[in-house]
Scaffold this active site. Structure first.
Site, PDB file in Angstrom:
ATOM      1  N   LYS A   1      27.674  30.115  47.227  1.00  0.00           N
ATOM      2  CA  LYS A   1      28.892  30.655  47.844  1.00  0.00           C
ATOM      3  C   LYS A   1      28.590  31.524  49.077  1.00  0.00           C
ATOM      4  O   LYS A   1      27.439  31.919  49.307  1.00  0.00           O
ATOM      5  CB  LYS A   1      29.657  31.467  46.790  1.00  0.00           C
ATOM      6  CG  LYS A   1      30.200  30.610  45.634  1.00  0.00           C
ATOM      7  CD  LYS A   1      31.037  31.458  44.674  1.00  0.00           C
ATOM      8  CE  LYS A   1      31.599  30.618  43.532  1.00  0.00           C
ATOM      9  NZ  LYS A   1      32.436  31.444  42.608  1.00  0.00           N
TER      10      LYS A   1
ATOM     11  N   TYR B   1      39.716  24.759  44.042  1.00  0.00           N
ATOM     12  CA  TYR B   1      40.093  25.790  43.067  1.00  0.00           C
ATOM     13  C   TYR B   1      41.555  25.665  42.633  1.00  0.00           C
ATOM     14  O   TYR B   1      42.147  26.651  42.163  1.00  0.00           O
ATOM     15  CB  TYR B   1      39.788  27.176  43.624  1.00  0.00           C
ATOM     16  CG  TYR B   1      38.338  27.600  43.409  1.00  0.00           C
ATOM     17  CD1 TYR B   1      37.774  27.622  42.132  1.00  0.00           C
ATOM     18  CD2 TYR B   1      37.533  27.990  44.469  1.00  0.00           C
ATOM     19  CE1 TYR B   1      36.454  28.014  41.922  1.00  0.00           C
ATOM     20  CE2 TYR B   1      36.215  28.387  44.270  1.00  0.00           C
ATOM     21  CZ  TYR B   1      35.688  28.393  42.986  1.00  0.00           C
ATOM     22  OH  TYR B   1      34.384  28.790  42.778  1.00  0.00           O
TER      23      TYR B   1
ATOM     24  N   PHE C   1      44.332  36.063  41.979  1.00  0.00           N
ATOM     25  CA  PHE C   1      43.251  36.154  42.960  1.00  0.00           C
ATOM     26  C   PHE C   1      43.048  34.848  43.750  1.00  0.00           C
ATOM     27  O   PHE C   1      42.106  34.734  44.522  1.00  0.00           O
ATOM     28  CB  PHE C   1      41.941  36.556  42.271  1.00  0.00           C
ATOM     29  CG  PHE C   1      41.518  35.642  41.137  1.00  0.00           C
ATOM     30  CD1 PHE C   1      40.891  34.429  41.380  1.00  0.00           C
ATOM     31  CD2 PHE C   1      41.765  36.008  39.812  1.00  0.00           C
ATOM     32  CE1 PHE C   1      40.509  33.594  40.344  1.00  0.00           C
ATOM     33  CE2 PHE C   1      41.377  35.175  38.768  1.00  0.00           C
ATOM     34  CZ  PHE C   1      40.754  33.959  39.038  1.00  0.00           C
TER      35      PHE C   1
ATOM     36  N   ARG D   1      23.482  35.213  38.863  1.00  0.00           N
ATOM     37  CA  ARG D   1      24.494  36.241  39.128  1.00  0.00           C
ATOM     38  C   ARG D   1      23.970  37.647  38.849  1.00  0.00           C
ATOM     39  O   ARG D   1      24.322  38.594  39.569  1.00  0.00           O
ATOM     40  CB  ARG D   1      25.765  35.915  38.346  1.00  0.00           C
ATOM     41  CG  ARG D   1      26.536  34.755  39.001  1.00  0.00           C
ATOM     42  CD  ARG D   1      27.607  34.195  38.107  1.00  0.00           C
ATOM     43  NE  ARG D   1      28.525  33.303  38.821  1.00  0.00           N
ATOM     44  CZ  ARG D   1      29.402  32.509  38.210  1.00  0.00           C
ATOM     45  NH1 ARG D   1      29.481  32.496  36.887  1.00  0.00           N
ATOM     46  NH2 ARG D   1      30.193  31.722  38.918  1.00  0.00           N
TER      47      ARG D   1
ATOM     48  N   ASN E   1      30.462  36.012  43.641  1.00  0.00           N
ATOM     49  CA  ASN E   1      29.443  35.906  42.590  1.00  0.00           C
ATOM     50  C   ASN E   1      28.422  34.785  42.825  1.00  0.00           C
ATOM     51  O   ASN E   1      27.892  34.216  41.883  1.00  0.00           O
ATOM     52  CB  ASN E   1      30.121  35.802  41.215  1.00  0.00           C
ATOM     53  CG  ASN E   1      31.040  34.604  41.102  1.00  0.00           C
ATOM     54  OD1 ASN E   1      31.113  33.799  42.026  1.00  0.00           O
ATOM     55  ND2 ASN E   1      31.707  34.471  39.976  1.00  0.00           N
TER      56      ASN E   1
ATOM     57  N   HIS F   1      28.791  28.641  42.117  1.00  0.00           N
ATOM     58  CA  HIS F   1      29.721  27.915  41.236  1.00  0.00           C
ATOM     59  C   HIS F   1      28.929  26.856  40.492  1.00  0.00           C
ATOM     60  O   HIS F   1      28.020  26.254  41.061  1.00  0.00           O
ATOM     61  CB  HIS F   1      30.817  27.211  42.047  1.00  0.00           C
ATOM     62  CG  HIS F   1      31.474  26.108  41.264  1.00  0.00           C
ATOM     63  ND1 HIS F   1      32.470  26.354  40.354  1.00  0.00           N
ATOM     64  CD2 HIS F   1      31.231  24.776  41.203  1.00  0.00           C
ATOM     65  CE1 HIS F   1      32.814  25.205  39.769  1.00  0.00           C
ATOM     66  NE2 HIS F   1      32.077  24.235  40.281  1.00  0.00           N
TER      67      HIS F   1
ATOM     68  N   GLU G   1      34.274  17.050  40.801  1.00  0.00           N
ATOM     69  CA  GLU G   1      33.851  17.965  41.860  1.00  0.00           C
ATOM     70  C   GLU G   1      32.815  17.311  42.780  1.00  0.00           C
ATOM     71  O   GLU G   1      32.888  17.436  44.003  1.00  0.00           O
ATOM     72  CB  GLU G   1      33.306  19.251  41.236  1.00  0.00           C
ATOM     73  CG  GLU G   1      34.401  20.071  40.549  1.00  0.00           C
ATOM     74  CD  GLU G   1      33.886  21.238  39.720  1.00  0.00           C
ATOM     75  OE1 GLU G   1      34.721  21.914  39.097  1.00  0.00           O
ATOM     76  OE2 GLU G   1      32.662  21.483  39.696  1.00  0.00           O
TER      77      GLU G   1
HETATM   78  P1  GTP Z   1      33.048  29.097  39.002  1.00  0.00           P
HETATM   79  O1  GTP Z   1      31.757  28.433  38.662  1.00  0.00           O
HETATM   80  O2  GTP Z   1      33.100  29.598  40.429  1.00  0.00           O
HETATM   81  O3  GTP Z   1      34.242  28.260  38.632  1.00  0.00           O
HETATM   82  O4  GTP Z   1      33.064  30.434  38.121  1.00  0.00           O
HETATM   83  P2  GTP Z   1      33.372  30.599  36.586  1.00  0.00           P
HETATM   84  O5  GTP Z   1      33.611  29.270  35.949  1.00  0.00           O
HETATM   85  O6  GTP Z   1      32.287  31.460  36.033  1.00  0.00           O
HETATM   86  O7  GTP Z   1      34.706  31.449  36.625  1.00  0.00           O
HETATM   87  P3  GTP Z   1      36.237  30.955  36.702  1.00  0.00           P
HETATM   88  O8  GTP Z   1      36.305  29.468  36.773  1.00  0.00           O
HETATM   89  O9  GTP Z   1      36.972  31.666  35.635  1.00  0.00           O
HETATM   90  O10 GTP Z   1      36.695  31.581  38.082  1.00  0.00           O
HETATM   91  C1  GTP Z   1      36.439  30.871  39.296  1.00  0.00           C
HETATM   92  C2  GTP Z   1      36.051  31.843  40.365  1.00  0.00           C
HETATM   93  O11 GTP Z   1      37.158  32.656  40.684  1.00  0.00           O
HETATM   94  C3  GTP Z   1      34.948  32.833  39.984  1.00  0.00           C
HETATM   95  O12 GTP Z   1      33.655  32.338  40.115  1.00  0.00           O
HETATM   96  C4  GTP Z   1      35.205  33.937  40.986  1.00  0.00           C
HETATM   97  O13 GTP Z   1      34.623  33.597  42.241  1.00  0.00           O
HETATM   98  C5  GTP Z   1      36.703  33.922  41.106  1.00  0.00           C
HETATM   99  N1  GTP Z   1      37.304  34.933  40.255  1.00  0.00           N
HETATM  100  C6  GTP Z   1      37.413  34.934  38.896  1.00  0.00           C
HETATM  101  N2  GTP Z   1      38.011  36.051  38.453  1.00  0.00           N
HETATM  102  C7  GTP Z   1      38.283  36.781  39.579  1.00  0.00           C
HETATM  103  C8  GTP Z   1      38.906  38.048  39.818  1.00  0.00           C
HETATM  104  O14 GTP Z   1      39.328  38.742  38.900  1.00  0.00           O
HETATM  105  N3  GTP Z   1      39.016  38.434  41.120  1.00  0.00           N
HETATM  106  C9  GTP Z   1      38.562  37.676  42.164  1.00  0.00           C
HETATM  107  N4  GTP Z   1      38.704  38.111  43.425  1.00  0.00           N
HETATM  108  N5  GTP Z   1      37.980  36.485  41.971  1.00  0.00           N
HETATM  109  C10 GTP Z   1      37.837  36.060  40.707  1.00  0.00           C
HETATM  110 MG    MG Z   2      34.984  27.832  36.712  1.00  0.00          MG
END
Ligand code: GTP
Ligand code: MG
Length: 139
Positions: free
Chosen positions: A10, A50, A58, A103, A113, A116, A127
């Site tokens: 990212k 997304y 968010f 991370r 973070n 992905h 994807e």
């Molecule tokens: P991905 O691999 O990026 O999909 O991450 P994940 O599967 O660990 O988390 P999730 O799918 O729940 O969320 C997708 C992405 O949204 C996260 O990786 C973050 O970049 C973002 N995200 C999740 N929660 C928050 C939040 O509370 N605030 C913000 N700004 N971004 C968030």
């Molecule tokens: Mg995810």
């Protein structure tokens, strides 16, 4: 079983010149990078990618972040690659990520973070297809 998963390095990581360091963690875990390209995401690409989070508060911030600097899209191959890469990435919130995970090492916050990784084999296929054709992937 040998699988392929989809990864994105990212903007927070590319901005800090961490592509090689992230890739070292991936390769040290036994995953093979079988396709990789650095791109500037368009708004349409970020929104589509997304889309599952479209209703989350968010979402706008997330889409803007993904366009804020180049990203590196990747296909990773290996035994149990989907679950293994989720382990290697660590928890979404870096404060909760296990020591040694990408991370824990590099992420700045729950939003920024660093990586992905697909959360299922089915999503991995969808994807990958958004960014690569079969011909791009050399296993
Ligand atoms: P991905 O691999 O990026 O999909 O991450 P994940 O599967 O660990 O988390 P999730 O799918 O729940 O969320 C997708 C992405 O949204 C996260 O990786 C973050 O970049 C973002 N995200 C999740 N929660 C928050 C939040 O509370 N605030 C913000 N700004 N971004 C968030
Ligand atoms: Mg995810």
């Amino acid at each position: 079983m040998t699988e392929r998963t989809f990864s994105i390095i990212k903007p927070d990581a590319t901005r800090r010149n961490l592509t090689g360091k992230v890739n070292a963690v991936i390769e040290d875990a036994g995953l093979r990078i079988v396709a990789q390209r650095r791109i500037q995401m368009t708004e349409a690409q970020a929104k589509t990618f997304y889309e599952v989070h479209a209703e989350r508060p968010f979402y706008g911030e997330l889409v803007a972040f993904m366009m804020s600097a180049p990203v590196v899209v990747q296909v990773l191959e290996g035994d149990n690659a989907v679950a293994k890469y989720r382990e290697v990435m660590g928890a979404t919130n870096p404060a909760q990520a296990a020591a040694g995970t990408i991370r824990a090492l590099y992420a700045e916050s729950v939003g920024e973070n660093s990586v992905h990784g697909s959360d299922s084999l089915e999503n991995a296929k969808l994807e990958m297809a958004q960014f690569f054709t079969e011909a791009d992937i050399v296993g």
